[in-house]
Design an enzyme around this catalytic site. Structure first.
Site, PDB file in Angstrom:
ATOM      1  N   GLU A 163     -28.846 -39.284 -34.731  1.00  0.00           N
ATOM      2  CA  GLU A 163     -29.148 -39.652 -36.117  1.00  0.00           C
ATOM      3  C   GLU A 163     -28.936 -38.533 -37.139  1.00  0.00           C
ATOM      4  O   GLU A 163     -29.856 -38.106 -37.845  1.00  0.00           O
ATOM      5  CB  GLU A 163     -30.587 -40.185 -36.217  1.00  0.00           C
ATOM      6  N   GLU A 373     -31.365 -46.828 -29.229  1.00  0.00           N
ATOM      7  CA  GLU A 373     -32.756 -47.006 -29.641  1.00  0.00           C
ATOM      8  C   GLU A 373     -32.943 -48.356 -30.309  1.00  0.00           C
ATOM      9  O   GLU A 373     -32.112 -48.764 -31.103  1.00  0.00           O
ATOM     10  CB  GLU A 373     -33.218 -45.937 -30.640  1.00  0.00           C
TER      11      GLU A 373
HETATM   12  C1  LIG Z   1     -38.684 -42.415 -38.110  1.00  0.00           C
HETATM   13  C2  LIG Z   1     -38.851 -43.079 -36.738  1.00  0.00           C
HETATM   14  C3  LIG Z   1     -40.259 -43.647 -36.672  1.00  0.00           C
HETATM   15  O1  LIG Z   1     -41.163 -42.837 -36.541  1.00  0.00           O
HETATM   16  O2  LIG Z   1     -40.417 -44.853 -36.739  1.00  0.00           O
HETATM   17  O3  LIG Z   1     -37.816 -44.077 -36.610  1.00  0.00           O
HETATM   18  C4  LIG Z   1     -37.705 -44.703 -35.321  1.00  0.00           C
HETATM   19  C5  LIG Z   1     -37.524 -43.651 -34.248  1.00  0.00           C
HETATM   20  O4  LIG Z   1     -36.280 -42.966 -34.404  1.00  0.00           O
HETATM   21  C6  LIG Z   1     -36.089 -41.909 -33.425  1.00  0.00           C
HETATM   22  O5  LIG Z   1     -34.797 -41.376 -33.476  1.00  0.00           O
HETATM   23  C7  LIG Z   1     -37.120 -40.856 -33.684  1.00  0.00           C
HETATM   24  O6  LIG Z   1     -36.961 -39.748 -32.820  1.00  0.00           O
HETATM   25  C8  LIG Z   1     -38.449 -41.504 -33.436  1.00  0.00           C
HETATM   26  O7  LIG Z   1     -39.508 -40.601 -33.648  1.00  0.00           O
HETATM   27  C9  LIG Z   1     -38.668 -42.650 -34.397  1.00  0.00           C
HETATM   28  O8  LIG Z   1     -38.656 -42.111 -35.710  1.00  0.00           O
END
Ligand SMILES: C[C@@]1(C(=O)O)OC[C@H]2O[C@@H](O)[C@H](O)[C@@H](O)[C@H]2O1
Length: 468
Positions: A163, A373
């Site tokens: 990301e 993810e």
């Molecule tokens: C901002 C956020 C969240 O906290 O919802 O998005 C979804 C998810 O994405 C991942 O790449 C991050 O490592 C994880 O911590 C999450 O981070």
């Protein structure tokens, strides 16, 4: 239809969010070890000092993943655990941990899927300018090659970066992530270019050295859709997809930056410094990418921005909450009455996920895709000690069904990794936002507990989603 036998049902995590052991066994400081300790940066000043102690409890966690029937575990390597100063001396204890983690996966027939960079940059490099400094690119390539050499005999699936749009935009536009800079638009675009060069050089090195397996990159997949057919809002949709998706996917899959964005940035004096050699590198390495990883949570609904540019910074707005204008004020994201949202105002739309995957196929052709993810961030209901996370089951069921339809419709999706295998530290939201199939009880010594979704996913894997 059953998912193909070589389709991988997995789940994911990230080093800073699960490992803890922030200063053990020779690990160096990461930018997050420092940033999270600046008062007010994170919810309740939470940090990754302990996280969920995966560093010491990985055997228990992998055994639980095996009990779930998990076919693959996506995890990231903490760069400062391997290179405490970002470059220079290697920390053998750091390599030892990841060798043990990989061996534990293989012992349970779980395919390790390794992310090299999931946001935890060695602080020593951050202090020298981080991703704005070209030296960080050189250091990353050395880190990548060290990992290829150390683990490449057992790891066959590699993701270079997770990301880029998040760690670059939150680091240099909103300031919600390290290095906490706000409004440095030119710096933001420069960091995205440096990350692209680091990726391309690592891919070329991986292929030239003849390592076995496949390599790619993971990007946010947040397809933009206009709120209606008004011309100005359809323009907003085009603009949003160009800046939020094509700017990141084109250099990897086409080997060039999208002309519309290059022209726009050039006119504003925001174009990154890019040498001819770097542009040639992107062009010649595009075809070397084996896959693209998509992190999909929700689409974005956009319209022409009609308000003054207010860069909404801060924690709650950093998690993709609709209502923010784009960095250039051209469009804004909105919530819509006929949509369904999570507790963090992220729209839930498996339909947009499928539509978006078709959009990618139309633009990039038959590229191999992993869903690296997808999951529901929620405050899980606990009833009589049982974690009844039915909302998560419903969310993941809908999105795996969309993946199934994509495969049936000829889109080359090779695996699905739920975020996350186990409840873990959210970068800014502490532990209130849970994603895991495995619950971690912070009130009882980080005791692990299987959620309702743990048993549900186990059945999905066993039946290869035949009944979805
Ligand atoms: C901002 C956020 C969240 O906290 O919802 O998005 C979804 C998810 O994405 C991942 O790449 C991050 O490592 C994880 O911590 C999450 O981070």
């Amino acid at each position: 239809m059953k998912m193909p036998k070589d389709f991988l049902f997995g789940a994911a995590s990230a080093s800073y969010q699960v490992e803890g052991a922030w200063n053990e066994d020779g690990k160096g400081l990461s930018n997050w070890d420092v940033f999270s300790k600046i008062p007010g940066k994170t919810f309740e000043d939470t940090n990754g000092d302990v996280a969920v102690d995966h560093y010491h409890r990985y055997k228990e966690d992998i055994a639980l993943m095996a009990e779930m029937g998990l076919e693959s575990y996506r995890f990231s390597i903490s760069w400062p655990r391997v290179f405490p100063n970002g470059t220079g001396e290697v920390n053998e204890k750091g390599l030892e941990f990841y060798n043990n983690l990989i061996d534990e996966c293989l012992k349970h027939n779980i395919v390790p899927f390794v992310t090299l960079y999931h946001w935890d940059l060695p602080q020593a490099l951050e202090e020298k300018g981080g991703w704005k400094n070209k030296e960080t690119v050189d250091a990353f390539v050395r880190f990548a090659d060290t990992c290829f050499q150390s683990f490449g005999d057992r790891v066959r699936h590699w993701i270079t970066f997770n990301e880029a749009v998040i760690f670059c935009s939150l680091g240099y536009l909103t300031g919600a992530h390290p290095p906490g800079i706000e409004g440095d638009v030119k710096g933001y675009f420069q960091t995205t270019h440096h990350v692209n060069i680091a990726h391309a050089r690592s891919v070329e090195l991986f292929k030239q050295n003849g390592y076995e397996g496949e390599i790619g990159i993971t990007h946010v997949f947040n397809p933009a859709f206009s709120i209606d057919d008004a011309e100005e809002n359809k323009f907003a949709e085009m603009h949003a997809n160009a800046y939020a998706t094509h700017w990141f996917y084109d250099p990897v899959l086409k080997g060039t930056y999208p002309e519309y964005v290059v022209k726009g940035l050039d006119e504003q004096g925001l174009l990154p410094e890019m040498t001819d050699e770097e542009l040639d590198l992107l062009k010649r390495t595009a075809s070397m990418n084996d896959f693209i990883g998509l992190n999909y949570y929700s689409p974005q609904r956009v319209m022409k921005n009609d308000s003054a540019l207010v860069m909404a910074g801060g924690r709650e707005n950093s998690t993709g909450r609709p209502g923010n204008p784009s960095f250039d004020g051209v469009y804004k994201t909105v919530m819509m009455d006929d949509k369904v949202y999570t507790k963090w105002s992220w729209e839930i739309s498996p339909e947009a996920f499928l539509d978006g995957m078709h959009m990618l196929k139309d633009r990039y052709g038959d590229v191999k895709i992993y869903i690296t993810e997808n999951g529901l961030g929620d405050v899980d209901p606990i009833v009589d000690g049982e974690i009844l996370d039915d909302p998560r089951i419903e969310y993941i069921e809908g999105h795996i069904r969309a993946v199934k339809h994509a495969v049936e419709q000829g889109i080359n999706v090779a695996g699905y990794y739920a975020w996350s295998a186990i409840d873990l530290l959210s970068w800014l939201n502490g532990y209130k936002k849970q994603y895991g199939f495995i619950y971690v009880d912070h009130a009882n010594g980080l005791e692990r507990k299987k959620k309702k979704s743990f048993y549900w996913y186990k059945d999905i894997i066993a039946t290869r989603a035949e009944n979805l």
